[in-house]
Scaffold this motif. Structure first.
Motif, PDB file in Angstrom:
ATOM      1  N   HIS A 181     -35.987  45.692  -7.925  1.00  0.00           N
ATOM      2  CA  HIS A 181     -34.844  46.512  -7.429  1.00  0.00           C
ATOM      3  C   HIS A 181     -33.657  45.537  -6.938  1.00  0.00           C
ATOM      4  CE1 HIS A 181     -35.482  50.603  -8.142  1.00  0.00           C
ATOM      5  NE2 HIS A 181     -36.809  50.534  -7.984  1.00  0.00           N
ATOM      6  N   LEU A 182     -33.963  44.638  -5.921  1.00  0.00           N
ATOM      7  CA  LEU A 182     -32.992  43.614  -5.842  1.00  0.00           C
ATOM      8  C   LEU A 182     -32.552  42.857  -6.684  1.00  0.00           C
ATOM      9  CD1 LEU A 182     -34.445  42.219  -2.421  1.00  0.00           C
ATOM     10  CD2 LEU A 182     -32.635  44.000  -2.598  1.00  0.00           C
ATOM     11  N   ALA A 183     -33.330  42.202  -7.759  1.00  0.00           N
ATOM     12  CA  ALA A 183     -33.075  41.634  -9.155  1.00  0.00           C
ATOM     13  C   ALA A 183     -32.273  42.139  -9.835  1.00  0.00           C
ATOM     14  CB  ALA A 183     -34.136  41.052  -9.603  1.00  0.00           C
ATOM     15  N   SER A 184     -32.256  43.746  -9.921  1.00  0.00           N
ATOM     16  CA  SER A 184     -31.374  44.584 -10.803  1.00  0.00           C
ATOM     17  C   SER A 184     -29.990  44.700 -10.227  1.00  0.00           C
ATOM     18  CB  SER A 184     -32.192  45.671 -11.128  1.00  0.00           C
ATOM     19  OG  SER A 184     -32.188  46.618 -10.005  1.00  0.00           O
ATOM     20  N   HIS A 185     -29.933  44.596  -8.901  1.00  0.00           N
ATOM     21  CA  HIS A 185     -28.414  44.723  -8.403  1.00  0.00           C
ATOM     22  C   HIS A 185     -27.523  43.857  -8.819  1.00  0.00           C
ATOM     23  CE1 HIS A 185     -25.192  45.209  -5.477  1.00  0.00           C
ATOM     24  NE2 HIS A 185     -25.900  46.358  -5.169  1.00  0.00           N
ATOM     25  N   SER A 186     -26.246  44.159  -9.455  1.00  0.00           N
ATOM     26  CA  SER A 186     -25.194  43.226  -9.996  1.00  0.00           C
ATOM     27  C   SER A 186     -24.889  42.337  -9.032  1.00  0.00           C
ATOM     28  CB  SER A 186     -24.179  44.027 -10.326  1.00  0.00           C
ATOM     29  OG  SER A 186     -23.469  44.894  -9.501  1.00  0.00           O
ATOM     30  N   ILE A 187     -24.919  42.274  -7.761  1.00  0.00           N
ATOM     31  CA  ILE A 187     -24.370  41.517  -6.910  1.00  0.00           C
ATOM     32  C   ILE A 187     -25.492  40.530  -6.309  1.00  0.00           C
ATOM     33  CG2 ILE A 187     -22.806  40.694  -4.820  1.00  0.00           C
ATOM     34  CD1 ILE A 187     -21.389  41.784  -7.421  1.00  0.00           C
ATOM     35  N   VAL A 188     -26.320  41.260  -5.709  1.00  0.00           N
ATOM     36  CA  VAL A 188     -27.670  40.783  -4.844  1.00  0.00           C
ATOM     37  C   VAL A 188     -28.496  39.914  -6.046  1.00  0.00           C
ATOM     38  CG1 VAL A 188     -29.570  41.367  -3.228  1.00  0.00           C
ATOM     39  CG2 VAL A 188     -27.354  42.515  -3.125  1.00  0.00           C
ATOM     40  N   GLY A 189     -28.642  40.680  -6.817  1.00  0.00           N
ATOM     41  CA  GLY A 189     -29.553  39.832  -7.885  1.00  0.00           C
ATOM     42  C   GLY A 189     -29.057  38.421  -8.357  1.00  0.00           C
ATOM     43  N   ARG A 190     -27.772  38.147  -8.181  1.00  0.00           N
ATOM     44  CA  ARG A 190     -27.246  37.038  -8.513  1.00  0.00           C
ATOM     45  C   ARG A 190     -26.729  36.215  -7.483  1.00  0.00           C
ATOM     46  NH1 ARG A 190     -26.221  36.134 -13.986  1.00  0.00           N
ATOM     47  NH2 ARG A 190     -26.569  38.090 -15.203  1.00  0.00           N
ATOM     48  N   GLY A 191     -27.190  36.514  -6.248  1.00  0.00           N
ATOM     49  CA  GLY A 191     -26.768  35.892  -4.991  1.00  0.00           C
ATOM     50  C   GLY A 191     -27.809  34.638  -4.653  1.00  0.00           C
ATOM     51  N   GLU A 192     -27.388  33.883  -3.768  1.00  0.00           N
ATOM     52  CA  GLU A 192     -28.052  32.513  -3.724  1.00  0.00           C
ATOM     53  C   GLU A 192     -29.343  32.960  -2.693  1.00  0.00           C
ATOM     54  OE1 GLU A 192     -27.266  28.142  -1.687  1.00  0.00           O
ATOM     55  OE2 GLU A 192     -25.842  29.606  -1.725  1.00  0.00           O
ATOM     56  N   GLU A 193     -29.206  34.089  -1.947  1.00  0.00           N
ATOM     57  CA  GLU A 193     -30.331  34.402  -1.014  1.00  0.00           C
ATOM     58  C   GLU A 193     -31.708  34.873  -1.852  1.00  0.00           C
ATOM     59  OE1 GLU A 193     -26.403  34.895   0.545  1.00  0.00           O
ATOM     60  OE2 GLU A 193     -27.564  35.695  -1.171  1.00  0.00           O
ATOM     61  N   LEU A 194     -31.449  35.587  -2.781  1.00  0.00           N
ATOM     62  CA  LEU A 194     -32.714  35.720  -3.776  1.00  0.00           C
ATOM     63  C   LEU A 194     -33.228  34.601  -4.436  1.00  0.00           C
ATOM     64  CD1 LEU A 194     -34.712  38.247  -4.595  1.00  0.00           C
ATOM     65  CD2 LEU A 194     -33.017  38.629  -6.490  1.00  0.00           C
ATOM     66  N   ALA A 195     -32.317  33.775  -4.984  1.00  0.00           N
ATOM     67  CA  ALA A 195     -32.928  32.552  -5.633  1.00  0.00           C
ATOM     68  C   ALA A 195     -33.649  31.792  -5.015  1.00  0.00           C
ATOM     69  CB  ALA A 195     -31.617  32.068  -6.213  1.00  0.00           C
TER      70      ALA A 195
END
Length: 559
Positions: free
Chosen positions: A219-233
């Motif tokens: 679900h985080l990965a599918s978020h348009s902003i959080v999914g491309r954020g450095e934190e998740l990466a």
């Protein structure tokens, strides 16, 4: 010749004999064995054990104001097993293998045929291989244990697959970091930490946690902003221990001490020997994320006064509209709970129909065994023997059709529960949306309280100025107090600017998220409704075809 009760025939026999006439996966329906879990508003239903990669939980029960929702999983523990292509075997010359393969593909692309394929997120994430680790505890001689999980992620842009091991504490750290850096966004809630420990065994708890973490990360990965954020990466790719990673530590905000430091600071603030105004950095944070206990108490008191008293602040038109939308979401959450109970009832109806057909099929096949045995005893050339064999043939044929209808119903339940996932996701996301909207209200409250402090200090400075604190040769203590107030006013001005900028940023995020959520919700509900309708229709049509085919064979057999 002894005559046996046909209702009891075969029940005491070897299971091997029964398996010759009954498909391998159509044993006696068990209506009591599945364990039940507590759903929304007290509804109980049974949760399945399915693929962790699909994000399906097992026995997942949530508590608390932000997570009172049903997990997005099947209501039937055996619905997935019913989808096995190797389940039905040949039944006395009636081979069902090919037709069952057709059944397996009956519901697979129900919504995609009408609405198209849903867009994929940047990352595809799976969680698997939980391993128990032991480590030295805080007290010498005592050790503690935890599980870590293999998290595999592949990026649609780089087409690479990365595997790292993370423990649940790392997931909590990720959620905490995201809540601070992405304030105002509707972030999917992370799995609860200890809710299930008293209700599930160690194995079930680990399975449930694997499914919960999978669901959360996807679900985080599918978020348009959080999914491309450095934190998740960084979370998905940093090797080794996450909390010791320099990349991760660089993303984490600096803390101004812990709660104990705030407790030590509180008396000095009350006595006026330490400043009570937040710094420009603290003004951009929620009070709960700071160690300023005085600010926490003030904001909590002001919030209660506004909520339960008659001192509602003057709000702009946009702010009033956003607060009305928050109230609507809270009402919408109650409707979601009702819809979830109705979805449970719908799935139970499918399960009940399948169970009845399974019972009927099993009874008819046992009756066929009984009649066949009686016909054999009577001999092949007697009228009784011929009639018994005819009844056996017809019973087996109709029983086989009923058993297949049961398998089809179980397969429909499996796909139906997958189609209802958006409903359960809404139950999870709606409280998170309310929490994000409250973040904006907290940012506005912080700005207003700093403005009140500035006004009080300006009034005190004006009173000292009238008393001659600024005259040359005046009272030195008043002059020092006036200079201190001037510095505090300047600090307050800077804090107000920072707090207002934070409020505008959070408000903008709230507005963007409300629009995106409404669009996604409309698309998901359209997909869900279409899938449920098509599954229901196709299941009914296929059941009618199976039963009609069985009836069409009847005259040929009887003739």
């Amino acid at each position: 010749m002894s005559v046996q009760d046909p209702l009891r025939f075969g029940l005491e026999d070897d299971e091997d004999q029964l398996q010759q006439d009954v498909p391998l996966d159509v044993d006696e329906p068990d209506h009591t064995s599945p364990s039940t879990t507590q759903g929304a508003e007290g509804g109980s239903f049974q949760e399945p054990s399915t693929s962790a990669a699909a994000g399906v939980t097992e026995g997942n029960v949530r508590e608390g104001p932000s997570a009172h929702f049903i997990s997005p999983s099947s209501y039937s523990g055996n619905s997935r097993q019913g989808a096995s292509s190797s389940g039905i075997q040949a039944v006395r010359g009636h081979s069902l293998t090919d037709t069952n393969r057709e059944d397996l593909g009956l519901f697979g692309t129900a919504s995609e045929e009408v609405l198209g394929v849903k867009s994929k997120p940047l990352y595809t994430i799976t969680v698997s291989d939980p391993v128990k680790r032991s480590e030295e505890g805080m007290i010498p001689g005592l050790s503690s244990s935890h599980y870590d999980y293999l998290i595999s992620s592949s990026s649609t842009e780089q087409r690479t697959r990365v595997e790292v091991r993370r423990r649940f504490k790392d997931v909590v750290a990720l959620a905490t970091l995201l809540s601070t850096k992405y304030r105002g966004y509707f972030l999917f809630p992370r799995p609860d930490k200890n809710t299930l420990e008293g209700q599930l065994g160690a194995t079930d708890l680990v399975k449930s946690r694997v499914a919960d973490i999978t669901r959360y990360l996807n679900h985080l990965a599918s978020h348009s902003i959080v999914g491309r954020g450095e934190e998740l990466a960084v979370f998905l790719t940093a090797p080794g221990n996450l909390l010791n990673s320099l990349e991760w530590q660089g993303l984490s905000p600096l803390r101004n001490g812990g709660l104990l430091e705030g407790v030590a600071r509180l008396p000095s603030q009350l006595l006026g020997t330490q400043p009570t105004l937040p710094s420009t950095t603290e003004a951009t944070l929620n009070a709960r994320d700071t160690n300023d206990l005085l600010r926490r108490f003030r904001e909590m008191g002001e919030r209660m006064r506004q909520e339960f008293g008659n001192s509602a602040p003057h709000l702009s038109e946009k702010e009033a509209d956003l607060r009305n939308k928050k109230a609507n979401i809270e009402a919408y959450l109650a409707k979601l709970s009702l819809a979830s109970r109705k979805a449970e009832y719908l799935v139970k109806e499918f399960e009940g129909q399948g169970a009845v057909m399974g019972d009927l099929g099993m009874s008819l096949i046992k009756l066929a065994n009984y009649e066949e045995a009686e016909g054999t005893r009577a001999g092949p050339y007697t009228d009784f023997g011929a009639d018994a064999r005819g009844i056996a043939t017809e019973s087996r044929r109709i029983g086989t059709a009923a058993v297949r209808c049961r398998r089809l119903a179980r397969l429909a339940v499996s796909h139906l529960t997958e189609a209802l996932v958006p409903l359960h996701d809404e139950l999870a996301l709606a409280p998170a949306a309310v929490a994000a909207l409250k973040e904006r209200e907290a940012a506005l409250l912080t700005e207003h309280l700093i403005q009140e402090d500035r006004e009080k200090k300006q009034q005190a400075a004006a009173a000292l100025e009238e008393a001659g604190a600024t005259r040359f040769g005046g009272n030195p203590s008043k002059a020092r107090k006036f200079a201190q107030l001037e510095n505090e006013i300047a600090s307050a001005e800077a804090a107000i600017v920072a707090a207002h900028a934070e409020y505008e940023k959070v408000k903008s995020r709230n507005e963007e998220e409300l629009v995106a959520w409404q669009a996604a919700k409309s698309a998901d509900y359209a997909r869900m409704s279409t899938s449920v309708a098509l599954i229901n229709t196709r299941c009914s049509e296929r059941v009618a075809e199976i039963l009609q085919a069985a009836l069409d064979e009847a005259p040929q057999t009887l003739g």
